[in-house]
Design a protein around this motif. Structure first.
Motif, mmCIF file in Angstrom:
data_model
loop_
_atom_site.group_PDB
_atom_site.id
_atom_site.type_symbol
_atom_site.label_atom_id
_atom_site.label_comp_id
_atom_site.label_asym_id
_atom_site.label_seq_id
_atom_site.Cartn_x
_atom_site.Cartn_y
_atom_site.Cartn_z
ATOM 1 N N GLN A 117 0.708 -1.009 0.181
ATOM 2 C CA GLN A 117 -0.177 0.219 0.122
ATOM 3 C C GLN A 117 0.369 1.561 -0.030
ATOM 4 O O GLN A 117 2.228 1.224 0.700
ATOM 5 C CB GLN A 117 -0.574 -0.071 1.757
ATOM 6 C CG GLN A 117 -2.379 0.968 1.142
ATOM 7 C CD GLN A 117 -3.011 0.871 2.305
ATOM 8 O OE1 GLN A 117 -1.751 0.095 3.309
ATOM 9 N NE2 GLN A 117 -3.878 1.155 3.307
ATOM 10 N N GLY A 167 -7.494 -6.169 5.628
ATOM 11 C CA GLY A 167 -7.118 -4.755 5.147
ATOM 12 C C GLY A 167 -6.531 -5.192 3.741
ATOM 13 O O GLY A 167 -6.110 -6.788 3.396
ATOM 14 N N VAL A 168 -4.515 -4.681 3.916
ATOM 15 C CA VAL A 168 -3.389 -5.483 3.483
ATOM 16 C C VAL A 168 -3.095 -6.777 3.875
ATOM 17 O O VAL A 168 -2.010 -7.374 3.253
ATOM 18 C CB VAL A 168 -2.178 -3.931 3.370
ATOM 19 C CG1 VAL A 168 -1.554 -4.772 1.874
ATOM 20 C CG2 VAL A 168 -3.140 -2.688 3.151
ATOM 21 N N PRO A 220 -0.195 -11.286 2.962
ATOM 22 C CA PRO A 220 0.260 -12.499 3.721
ATOM 23 C C PRO A 220 -0.260 -13.534 4.200
ATOM 24 O O PRO A 220 0.131 -14.739 4.634
ATOM 25 C CB PRO A 220 0.750 -11.892 5.338
ATOM 26 C CG PRO A 220 0.194 -9.762 5.234
ATOM 27 C CD PRO A 220 -0.466 -9.797 3.700
ATOM 28 N N GLY A 231 -11.870 -8.954 6.146
ATOM 29 C CA GLY A 231 -12.220 -7.609 6.732
ATOM 30 C C GLY A 231 -11.418 -6.319 5.993
ATOM 31 O O GLY A 231 -9.934 -6.314 5.654
ATOM 32 N N ALA A 232 -13.095 -6.223 5.137
ATOM 33 C CA ALA A 232 -12.332 -4.550 5.030
ATOM 34 C C ALA A 232 -12.585 -2.859 5.535
ATOM 35 O O ALA A 232 -14.313 -3.789 5.407
ATOM 36 C CB ALA A 232 -12.719 -4.723 3.346
ATOM 37 N N THR A 250 -13.823 -8.421 14.330
ATOM 38 C CA THR A 250 -13.906 -8.806 15.895
ATOM 39 C C THR A 250 -15.233 -9.860 16.150
ATOM 40 O O THR A 250 -15.507 -10.290 16.471
ATOM 41 C CB THR A 250 -13.511 -7.981 16.798
ATOM 42 O OG1 THR A 250 -14.164 -6.722 16.157
ATOM 43 C CG2 THR A 250 -12.138 -7.699 16.988
ATOM 44 N N MET A 260 -6.453 -4.021 14.232
ATOM 45 C CA MET A 260 -6.967 -4.752 14.892
ATOM 46 C C MET A 260 -6.397 -6.284 15.533
ATOM 47 O O MET A 260 -7.714 -7.221 15.897
ATOM 48 C CB MET A 260 -7.096 -4.936 13.152
ATOM 49 C CG MET A 260 -7.893 -7.230 12.559
ATOM 50 S SD MET A 260 -7.268 -7.673 11.024
ATOM 51 C CE MET A 260 -6.324 -8.351 11.548
ATOM 52 N N MET A 261 -5.256 -5.978 14.975
ATOM 53 C CA MET A 261 -4.434 -7.715 15.546
ATOM 54 C C MET A 261 -4.369 -7.867 17.501
ATOM 55 O O MET A 261 -5.284 -8.411 17.434
ATOM 56 C CB MET A 261 -2.663 -8.042 15.202
ATOM 57 C CG MET A 261 -2.675 -7.880 13.992
ATOM 58 S SD MET A 261 -0.877 -8.376 13.599
ATOM 59 C CE MET A 261 -0.231 -6.941 13.374
ATOM 60 N N PHE A 283 -7.160 -6.165 18.798
ATOM 61 C CA PHE A 283 -8.435 -6.130 19.624
ATOM 62 C C PHE A 283 -9.190 -7.934 18.410
ATOM 63 O O PHE A 283 -9.799 -8.195 19.740
ATOM 64 C CB PHE A 283 -9.547 -5.180 18.553
ATOM 65 C CG PHE A 283 -9.724 -3.838 19.256
ATOM 66 C CD1 PHE A 283 -9.795 -3.734 21.357
ATOM 67 C CD2 PHE A 283 -9.203 -2.602 19.053
ATOM 68 C CE1 PHE A 283 -10.245 -2.856 21.902
ATOM 69 C CE2 PHE A 283 -8.869 -1.536 20.061
ATOM 70 C CZ PHE A 283 -9.283 -1.638 20.487
ATOM 71 N N ASN A 310 4.176 -7.447 11.267
ATOM 72 C CA ASN A 310 5.398 -7.089 10.921
ATOM 73 C C ASN A 310 5.377 -5.412 10.740
ATOM 74 O O ASN A 310 6.306 -4.316 9.919
ATOM 75 C CB ASN A 310 5.107 -7.246 8.808
ATOM 76 C CG ASN A 310 5.934 -7.147 7.832
ATOM 77 O OD1 ASN A 310 4.817 -6.204 6.336
ATOM 78 N ND2 ASN A 310 6.170 -7.313 6.976
HETATM 79 P P1 NAD Z 1 -7.942 -1.214 7.762
HETATM 80 O O1 NAD Z 1 -7.599 0.116 7.993
HETATM 81 O O2 NAD Z 1 -8.562 -0.987 6.536
HETATM 82 O O3 NAD Z 1 -8.814 -2.178 8.777
HETATM 83 C C1 NAD Z 1 -8.997 -4.162 8.233
HETATM 84 C C2 NAD Z 1 -9.999 -4.385 9.080
HETATM 85 O O4 NAD Z 1 -9.015 -3.969 9.689
HETATM 86 C C3 NAD Z 1 -11.192 -3.223 9.211
HETATM 87 O O5 NAD Z 1 -11.750 -4.353 8.115
HETATM 88 C C4 NAD Z 1 -11.686 -4.072 11.029
HETATM 89 O O6 NAD Z 1 -12.065 -5.104 10.243
HETATM 90 C C5 NAD Z 1 -10.611 -4.433 11.401
HETATM 91 N N1 NAD Z 1 -10.345 -3.503 12.574
HETATM 92 C C6 NAD Z 1 -9.378 -2.568 11.769
HETATM 93 N N2 NAD Z 1 -9.770 -2.097 13.285
HETATM 94 C C7 NAD Z 1 -10.278 -2.660 13.770
HETATM 95 C C8 NAD Z 1 -10.385 -2.421 15.220
HETATM 96 N N3 NAD Z 1 -10.412 -0.961 16.169
HETATM 97 N N4 NAD Z 1 -11.105 -3.287 15.776
HETATM 98 C C9 NAD Z 1 -11.100 -4.489 15.454
HETATM 99 N N5 NAD Z 1 -10.764 -4.771 14.212
HETATM 100 C C10 NAD Z 1 -10.793 -3.473 13.687
HETATM 101 O O7 NAD Z 1 -6.484 -2.314 7.288
HETATM 102 P P2 NAD Z 1 -5.335 -1.454 5.890
HETATM 103 O O8 NAD Z 1 -6.127 0.156 5.509
HETATM 104 O O9 NAD Z 1 -5.305 -2.360 4.775
HETATM 105 O O10 NAD Z 1 -4.744 -1.304 6.672
HETATM 106 C C11 NAD Z 1 -3.329 -1.314 6.406
HETATM 107 C C12 NAD Z 1 -2.313 -1.960 7.510
HETATM 108 O O11 NAD Z 1 -1.813 -2.824 7.516
HETATM 109 C C13 NAD Z 1 -1.383 -1.039 7.384
HETATM 110 O O12 NAD Z 1 -0.725 -0.177 8.773
HETATM 111 C C14 NAD Z 1 0.579 -2.171 7.425
HETATM 112 O O13 NAD Z 1 0.910 -2.313 8.136
HETATM 113 C C15 NAD Z 1 -1.016 -3.688 7.532
HETATM 114 N N6 NAD Z 1 -0.938 -4.545 7.354
HETATM 115 C C16 NAD Z 1 0.126 -5.541 8.026
HETATM 116 C C17 NAD Z 1 0.961 -6.538 7.657
HETATM 117 C C18 NAD Z 1 1.122 -7.689 9.138
HETATM 118 O O14 NAD Z 1 1.607 -8.580 8.403
HETATM 119 N N7 NAD Z 1 0.205 -7.542 9.813
HETATM 120 C C19 NAD Z 1 1.130 -7.141 6.423
HETATM 121 C C20 NAD Z 1 0.202 -6.053 5.221
HETATM 122 C C21 NAD Z 1 -0.119 -4.907 5.518
#
Ligand code: NAD
Ligand code: FES
Length: 295
Positions: free
Chosen positions: A64, A114-115, A119, A139-140, A175, A199-200, A202, A219
């Motif tokens: 992203q 989301g993104v 992985p 979830g998106a 969640t 998200m992780m 919660f 990550n």
């Molecule tokens: P986003 O903000 O659209 O959230 C995706 C989903 O997460 C939401 O649809 C919702 O279901 C859930 N979510 C978000 N906030 C929440 C909350 N407070 N409680 C419960 N569920 C919740 O996601 P995005 O914009 O696509 O995310 C981008 C982020 O993903 C970047 O910060 C990036 O670093 C991260 N990412 C993480 C990994 C990893 O390995 N963990 C890999 C790629 C990207």
């Protein structure tokens, strides 16, 4: 040089690239990441591997636009080449080390946000190849932000899509979907949650309440991905760890998310990094602690 064979924008500012990287493709496993550098003067960006093809010698990455580095990356086209494409790095997913018979007896739930869907895909695909079924929640924010739906449908035992605004699939955050599935009678032995930090966090609070052990991928807090910058320092079960060398996956119920999120905010400024280096001393980065690291 590492040639880009395919480049496309999946949706709003989220890009997919298939890159020729024979050595990484031959050796990588789900859960690992690569560090890419578009040009000689560009920053190094750690990205989790979305897919790999050992025969074709390719790795698929999804990213992203979040800053100047990823913006520059997004402008590269098929036929262009990365200056550096290093990997595989980090530890493979726990699943890859677990006996297949043991895995076949487990009910596994993946939660992709989301993104973070990128992985999750290779893990579910790898499990399916081993004959291990897994349910997946994706979830998106809304329908237009959803990625890799068809790919995930092809490998998930059951795919549950949920959008925050209810524009597609179920309505609400991941969640709520976890809670709903359990209320509908689903039982899970393990959950793997990958997505934004919040998200992780919660998801872990929810699965702790439901008694489901949960793995997360840290990550998002990585910076250089080499153990030397101190960007990905976190506390897991009271111990200092580094996402890029000890992870990226950890027991989510032991991760101090609040500290990790606060720390990565502080790390963003030069002053903040100096402050962290001063208070954390030798544990500031994952190297020897004495060489200067990011100074
Ligand atoms: P986003 O903000 O659209 O959230 C995706 C989903 O997460 C939401 O649809 C919702 O279901 C859930 N979510 C978000 N906030 C929440 C909350 N407070 N409680 C419960 N569920 C919740 O996601 P995005 O914009 O696509 O995310 C981008 C982020 O993903 C970047 O910060 C990036 O670093 C991260 N990412 C993480 C990994 C990893 O390995 N963990 C890999 C790629 C990207
Ligand atoms: Fe720099 Fe892990 S990302 S120490």
């Amino acid at each position: 040089m590492y040639k880009i064979l395919r480049a496309e924008e999946l949706t709003n500012n989220i890009f997919l690239m298939v890159v020729e990287a024979k050595r990484a493709a031959k050796n990588c496993l789900p859960g690992q990441f690569v560090i890419v550098r578009s040009h000689t003067d560009a920053e190094r960006i750690p990205l989790t591997i979305c897919d790999y093809d050992r025969e074709q010698g390719t790795i698929t990455i999804v990213f992203q636009i979040v800053g100047e580095g990823s913006l520059r990356l997004s402008k590269m086209k098929a036929g262009d080449a990365f200056r550096d494409f290093v990997g595989p790095l980090g530890c493979p997913s726990e699943f890859c080390k677990t006996p297949i018979e043991e895995l076949r007896g487990k009910k596994i739930l993946f939660v992709a946000g989301g993104v973070g869907t990128a992985p999750v895909y290779p893990q579910v695909k790898w499990l399916k190849e081993q004959g291990v079924p897994a349910d997946v929640i994706v979830g998106a924010k809304s329908h237009s932000f959803l990625i890799l739906e068809d790919e995930m449908k092809a490998v998930a035992e059951n795919l549950y899509i949920t959008t925050d605004d209810g524009s597609y699939g179920r309505s609400g955050m991941v969640t709520k979907c976890i809670e709903d599935l359990v209320a509908e009678g689903k039982q899970y032995d393990v959950c793997v949650a990958i997505g934004p930090m919040i998200m992780m966090k919660f998801c872990c609070l929810t699965t702790k309440k439901l008694g489901i052990p949960t793995i997360v991928s840290m990550n998002p807090i990585m910076v250089d991905g080499t153990g030397m910058c101190g960007g990905c320092r976190l506390t897991v079960g009271g111990e200092v760890k580094f996402a890029c060398v000890d992870g990226p996956e950890f027991d989510g119920h032991l991760v101090d998310f609040d500290q990790a999120m606060k720390r990565s905010q502080i790390y963003k400024t030069v002053e903040g990094r100096k402050y962290l280096a001063a208070v954390e001393g030798d544990t500031h980065h994952g190297g020897c602690g004495n060489c200067g690291g990011d100074k």
